[in-house]
Design a protein around this motif. Structure first.
Motif, PDB file in Angstrom:
ATOM      1  N   GLU A  80     -82.477 -56.672  38.402  1.00  0.00           N
ATOM      2  CA  GLU A  80     -81.840 -55.315  39.211  1.00  0.00           C
ATOM      3  C   GLU A  80     -80.597 -55.018  40.317  1.00  0.00           C
ATOM      4  OE1 GLU A  80     -85.517 -54.208  41.068  1.00  0.00           O
ATOM      5  OE2 GLU A  80     -86.376 -53.101  39.295  1.00  0.00           O
ATOM      6  N   VAL A  81     -80.739 -56.631  40.951  1.00  0.00           N
ATOM      7  CA  VAL A  81     -79.541 -56.779  41.770  1.00  0.00           C
ATOM      8  C   VAL A  81     -78.162 -56.787  41.310  1.00  0.00           C
ATOM      9  CG1 VAL A  81     -78.443 -58.886  43.174  1.00  0.00           C
ATOM     10  CG2 VAL A  81     -81.356 -58.457  43.302  1.00  0.00           C
ATOM     11  N   ASP A  82     -78.627 -58.157  40.136  1.00  0.00           N
ATOM     12  CA  ASP A  82     -77.098 -57.580  39.155  1.00  0.00           C
ATOM     13  C   ASP A  82     -76.513 -56.128  38.817  1.00  0.00           C
ATOM     14  OD1 ASP A  82     -76.894 -60.668  39.875  1.00  0.00           O
ATOM     15  OD2 ASP A  82     -77.738 -60.839  37.618  1.00  0.00           O
ATOM     16  N   GLN A  83     -77.222 -55.760  38.566  1.00  0.00           N
ATOM     17  CA  GLN A  83     -77.131 -53.991  37.736  1.00  0.00           C
ATOM     18  C   GLN A  83     -76.221 -53.195  39.275  1.00  0.00           C
ATOM     19  OE1 GLN A  83     -79.555 -50.322  37.216  1.00  0.00           O
ATOM     20  NE2 GLN A  83     -79.574 -50.992  35.293  1.00  0.00           N
ATOM     21  N   LYS A  84     -77.594 -53.420  40.002  1.00  0.00           N
ATOM     22  CA  LYS A  84     -76.716 -52.302  41.426  1.00  0.00           C
ATOM     23  C   LYS A  84     -75.388 -53.045  41.947  1.00  0.00           C
ATOM     24  CE  LYS A  84     -80.992 -51.436  43.958  1.00  0.00           C
ATOM     25  NZ  LYS A  84     -82.098 -52.136  44.481  1.00  0.00           N
ATOM     26  N   LYS A  85     -74.747 -54.374  42.207  1.00  0.00           N
ATOM     27  CA  LYS A  85     -73.692 -54.784  42.155  1.00  0.00           C
ATOM     28  C   LYS A  85     -72.900 -54.400  41.022  1.00  0.00           C
ATOM     29  CE  LYS A  85     -74.955 -59.398  43.991  1.00  0.00           C
ATOM     30  NZ  LYS A  85     -74.589 -60.742  43.561  1.00  0.00           N
ATOM     31  N   ILE A  86     -72.746 -54.271  39.933  1.00  0.00           N
ATOM     32  CA  ILE A  86     -71.494 -53.911  38.798  1.00  0.00           C
ATOM     33  C   ILE A  86     -71.452 -52.227  39.038  1.00  0.00           C
ATOM     34  CG2 ILE A  86     -71.049 -53.716  36.172  1.00  0.00           C
ATOM     35  CD1 ILE A  86     -72.844 -56.201  35.877  1.00  0.00           C
ATOM     36  N   VAL A  87     -72.938 -51.464  39.248  1.00  0.00           N
ATOM     37  CA  VAL A  87     -72.925 -50.528  39.664  1.00  0.00           C
ATOM     38  C   VAL A  87     -71.356 -50.137  41.149  1.00  0.00           C
ATOM     39  CG1 VAL A  87     -73.404 -47.816  40.008  1.00  0.00           C
ATOM     40  CG2 VAL A  87     -74.584 -49.670  38.515  1.00  0.00           C
ATOM     41  N   ALA A  88     -72.039 -50.874  41.854  1.00  0.00           N
ATOM     42  CA  ALA A  88     -71.275 -50.579  43.388  1.00  0.00           C
ATOM     43  C   ALA A  88     -69.697 -51.165  42.452  1.00  0.00           C
ATOM     44  CB  ALA A  88     -71.373 -52.231  44.121  1.00  0.00           C
ATOM     45  N   LEU A  89     -68.925 -52.011  42.163  1.00  0.00           N
ATOM     46  CA  LEU A  89     -68.370 -52.389  41.529  1.00  0.00           C
ATOM     47  C   LEU A  89     -67.146 -51.068  41.393  1.00  0.00           C
ATOM     48  CD1 LEU A  89     -65.906 -55.828  41.428  1.00  0.00           C
ATOM     49  CD2 LEU A  89     -66.111 -53.322  39.389  1.00  0.00           C
ATOM     50  N   LEU A  90     -67.921 -50.402  40.050  1.00  0.00           N
ATOM     51  CA  LEU A  90     -67.469 -49.513  38.950  1.00  0.00           C
ATOM     52  C   LEU A  90     -66.989 -48.314  40.105  1.00  0.00           C
ATOM     53  CD1 LEU A  90     -69.369 -49.532  36.466  1.00  0.00           C
ATOM     54  CD2 LEU A  90     -66.968 -50.645  36.125  1.00  0.00           C
ATOM     55  N   LEU A  91     -67.838 -47.401  41.025  1.00  0.00           N
ATOM     56  CA  LEU A  91     -67.893 -46.817  42.475  1.00  0.00           C
ATOM     57  C   LEU A  91     -66.712 -46.940  43.246  1.00  0.00           C
ATOM     58  CD1 LEU A  91     -71.341 -46.216  42.118  1.00  0.00           C
ATOM     59  CD2 LEU A  91     -70.124 -44.873  41.196  1.00  0.00           C
ATOM     60  N   GLU A  92     -66.950 -48.412  43.871  1.00  0.00           N
ATOM     61  CA  GLU A  92     -65.733 -48.753  44.736  1.00  0.00           C
ATOM     62  C   GLU A  92     -64.499 -48.272  44.010  1.00  0.00           C
ATOM     63  OE1 GLU A  92     -66.708 -52.323  45.818  1.00  0.00           O
ATOM     64  OE2 GLU A  92     -68.613 -51.734  46.935  1.00  0.00           O
ATOM     65  N   SER A  93     -64.553 -48.869  42.608  1.00  0.00           N
ATOM     66  CA  SER A  93     -62.722 -48.366  41.536  1.00  0.00           C
ATOM     67  C   SER A  93     -62.571 -47.239  41.567  1.00  0.00           C
ATOM     68  CB  SER A  93     -63.285 -49.633  40.508  1.00  0.00           C
ATOM     69  OG  SER A  93     -63.044 -50.781  40.951  1.00  0.00           O
ATOM     70  N   GLY A  94     -63.883 -46.253  41.990  1.00  0.00           N
ATOM     71  CA  GLY A  94     -62.855 -44.620  41.441  1.00  0.00           C
ATOM     72  C   GLY A  94     -63.650 -44.006  40.316  1.00  0.00           C
ATOM     73  N   PHE A  95     -64.806 -44.629  39.645  1.00  0.00           N
ATOM     74  CA  PHE A  95     -65.863 -44.300  39.443  1.00  0.00           C
ATOM     75  C   PHE A  95     -67.468 -43.227  39.933  1.00  0.00           C
ATOM     76  CE2 PHE A  95     -64.344 -47.408  36.028  1.00  0.00           C
ATOM     77  CZ  PHE A  95     -63.704 -46.935  34.992  1.00  0.00           C
ATOM     78  N   GLU A  96     -67.630 -41.963  38.997  1.00  0.00           N
ATOM     79  CA  GLU A  96     -68.419 -40.967  39.291  1.00  0.00           C
ATOM     80  C   GLU A  96     -69.608 -41.834  38.426  1.00  0.00           C
ATOM     81  OE1 GLU A  96     -67.347 -38.613  41.422  1.00  0.00           O
ATOM     82  OE2 GLU A  96     -65.448 -39.399  41.330  1.00  0.00           O
ATOM     83  N   ALA A  97     -70.440 -41.216  39.408  1.00  0.00           N
ATOM     84  CA  ALA A  97     -71.928 -41.862  39.435  1.00  0.00           C
ATOM     85  C   ALA A  97     -72.414 -41.322  38.029  1.00  0.00           C
ATOM     86  CB  ALA A  97     -72.754 -41.636  40.721  1.00  0.00           C
ATOM     87  N   THR A  98     -71.909 -39.762  37.860  1.00  0.00           N
ATOM     88  CA  THR A  98     -71.923 -39.268  36.520  1.00  0.00           C
ATOM     89  C   THR A  98     -71.178 -39.691  35.442  1.00  0.00           C
ATOM     90  OG1 THR A  98     -70.218 -37.804  36.918  1.00  0.00           O
ATOM     91  CG2 THR A  98     -72.482 -36.976  37.795  1.00  0.00           C
ATOM     92  N   GLU A  99     -70.340 -41.115  34.778  1.00  0.00           N
ATOM     93  CA  GLU A  99     -69.766 -41.403  34.563  1.00  0.00           C
ATOM     94  C   GLU A  99     -70.295 -42.820  34.104  1.00  0.00           C
ATOM     95  OE1 GLU A  99     -65.294 -40.406  34.453  1.00  0.00           O
ATOM     96  OE2 GLU A  99     -65.993 -41.635  36.266  1.00  0.00           O
ATOM     97  N   LEU A 100     -71.461 -43.089  34.427  1.00  0.00           N
ATOM     98  CA  LEU A 100     -72.562 -44.276  34.540  1.00  0.00           C
ATOM     99  C   LEU A 100     -73.832 -43.847  33.737  1.00  0.00           C
ATOM    100  CD1 LEU A 100     -71.195 -46.630  37.624  1.00  0.00           C
ATOM    101  CD2 LEU A 100     -70.069 -45.897  35.384  1.00  0.00           C
ATOM    102  N   SER A 101     -73.909 -44.378  33.031  1.00  0.00           N
ATOM    103  CA  SER A 101     -75.431 -44.778  32.729  1.00  0.00           C
ATOM    104  C   SER A 101     -76.251 -45.796  32.288  1.00  0.00           C
ATOM    105  CB  SER A 101     -75.141 -44.024  31.028  1.00  0.00           C
ATOM    106  OG  SER A 101     -75.325 -42.451  31.169  1.00  0.00           O
ATOM    107  N   PRO A 102     -76.759 -46.599  33.006  1.00  0.00           N
ATOM    108  CA  PRO A 102     -77.626 -48.003  33.164  1.00  0.00           C
ATOM    109  C   PRO A 102     -78.490 -48.051  31.793  1.00  0.00           C
ATOM    110  CG  PRO A 102     -77.191 -47.197  35.318  1.00  0.00           C
ATOM    111  CD  PRO A 102     -76.875 -45.740  34.652  1.00  0.00           C
ATOM    112  N   GLY A 103     -78.382 -49.068  31.149  1.00  0.00           N
ATOM    113  CA  GLY A 103     -79.728 -48.431  30.113  1.00  0.00           C
ATOM    114  C   GLY A 103     -80.395 -49.237  29.758  1.00  0.00           C
ATOM    115  N   VAL A 104     -81.326 -49.470  29.645  1.00  0.00           N
ATOM    116  CA  VAL A 104     -82.767 -50.374  29.615  1.00  0.00           C
ATOM    117  C   VAL A 104     -82.698 -51.532  29.348  1.00  0.00           C
ATOM    118  CG1 VAL A 104     -84.285 -48.265  28.162  1.00  0.00           C
ATOM    119  CG2 VAL A 104     -82.641 -50.079  26.643  1.00  0.00           C
ATOM    120  N   ILE A 105     -83.801 -52.561  29.519  1.00  0.00           N
ATOM    121  CA  ILE A 105     -83.114 -54.118  30.025  1.00  0.00           C
ATOM    122  C   ILE A 105     -84.110 -54.430  28.457  1.00  0.00           C
ATOM    123  CG2 ILE A 105     -83.773 -56.249  31.076  1.00  0.00           C
ATOM    124  CD1 ILE A 105     -83.501 -55.114  33.964  1.00  0.00           C
TER     125      ILE A 105
END
Length: 241
Positions: A80-105
């Motif tokens: 979960e920590v790793d997922q949050k780090k990746i999502v944070a980097l993507l958002l900081e880089s200009g992607f929108e939350a609606t463009e991201l879809s975390p999957g199952v583990i």
């Protein structure tokens, strides 16, 4: 009462029949001659257009591993920590939350045994994923390299190649068909000049399918952002004197 000679009736019938047959022959011959006198030329017209993909699909996978099922809770927490780090980097880089879809583990277990089938090592892995679907196709290539900063922090990331798609084919179809038809008439005109005739109207037209290929590639249409779109039409023109 008038008596009609039977021989005369037969003779008259033969004459009428011969007349009908003769008329039929000339009608048929006229149709045949008119058909064989129609001159046509069948030519192909090509249209090509360079376009850019307008949609990108990118899957990022991340893995955390342990050696015992007792580590499972800790592994989930780390995932979960790793997922949050990746999502944070993507958002900081200009992607929108609606463009991201975390999957199952997903969980996988590997056992390593020696030649005597004795368990030597056990590896338990939790594999998560984040799907990115976006119209910012150029940004995907830019951000992919940024994931290296997370790899340097110890994250086990699989940076899968993105798939680039061109989805606006319907918008360019009419223009390309028109261009292909124009090129077909140009080819027909060149033929007609050499043959000493003129190009008339269209007798028949067939449109081939649209083909999309990555620039510089013979096969595939998802690897590169730039694409080549082509269509070939086959048109039969009337030729006149």
């Amino acid at each position: 009462m008038t008596h009609v000679n039977g021989a005369a009736v037969i003779a008259a019938a033969l004459l009428v029949g011969a007349g009908i047959a003769t008329a039929g022959y000339f009608v048929g011959q006229t149709i045949y001659n008119s058909q064989v006198a129609v001159n046509t030329a069948e030519v192909k017209g090509l249209a090509e257009k360079r376009v850019e993909a307008d949609r990108a699909f990118w899957k990022i996978q991340y893995t955390v591993s342990g050696t015992s099922t007792s580590d499972m809770a800790q592994l989930y927490a780390q995932s979960e920590v790793d997922q949050k780090k990746i999502v944070a980097l993507l958002l900081e880089s200009g992607f929108e939350a609606t463009e991201l879809s975390p999957g199952v583990i997903d969980t996988s277990t590997e056992e390593f045994r020696d030649e005597n089938q004795k368990l030597v090592e056990k590896k338990i892995s939790l594999i998560g994923s984040i799907d990115v679907e976006t119209a910012k196709v150029r940004k995907v290539a830019e951000v992919r390299s940024k994931l290296n900063t997370l790899v340097a922090q110890g994250l086990a990331i699989t940076n899968n190649p993105p798939a680039y798609h061109f989805t606006k084919l319907n918008a360019i179809k009419p223009e390309m068909v028109k261009e292909a038809t124009t090129n077909a008439r140009i080819a027909a005109n060149e033929f007609a000049v050499n043959a000493g005739v003129k190009v008339g109207g269209i007798k028949d037209a067939q449109q081939g399918g649209f083909l999309i290929r990555d620039v510089g590639e013979e096969y595939g249409d998802t690897k590169n952002i730039e694409k080549d779109v082509r269509v070939v039409t086959t048109i039969t023109f009337y030729l006149t004197e």
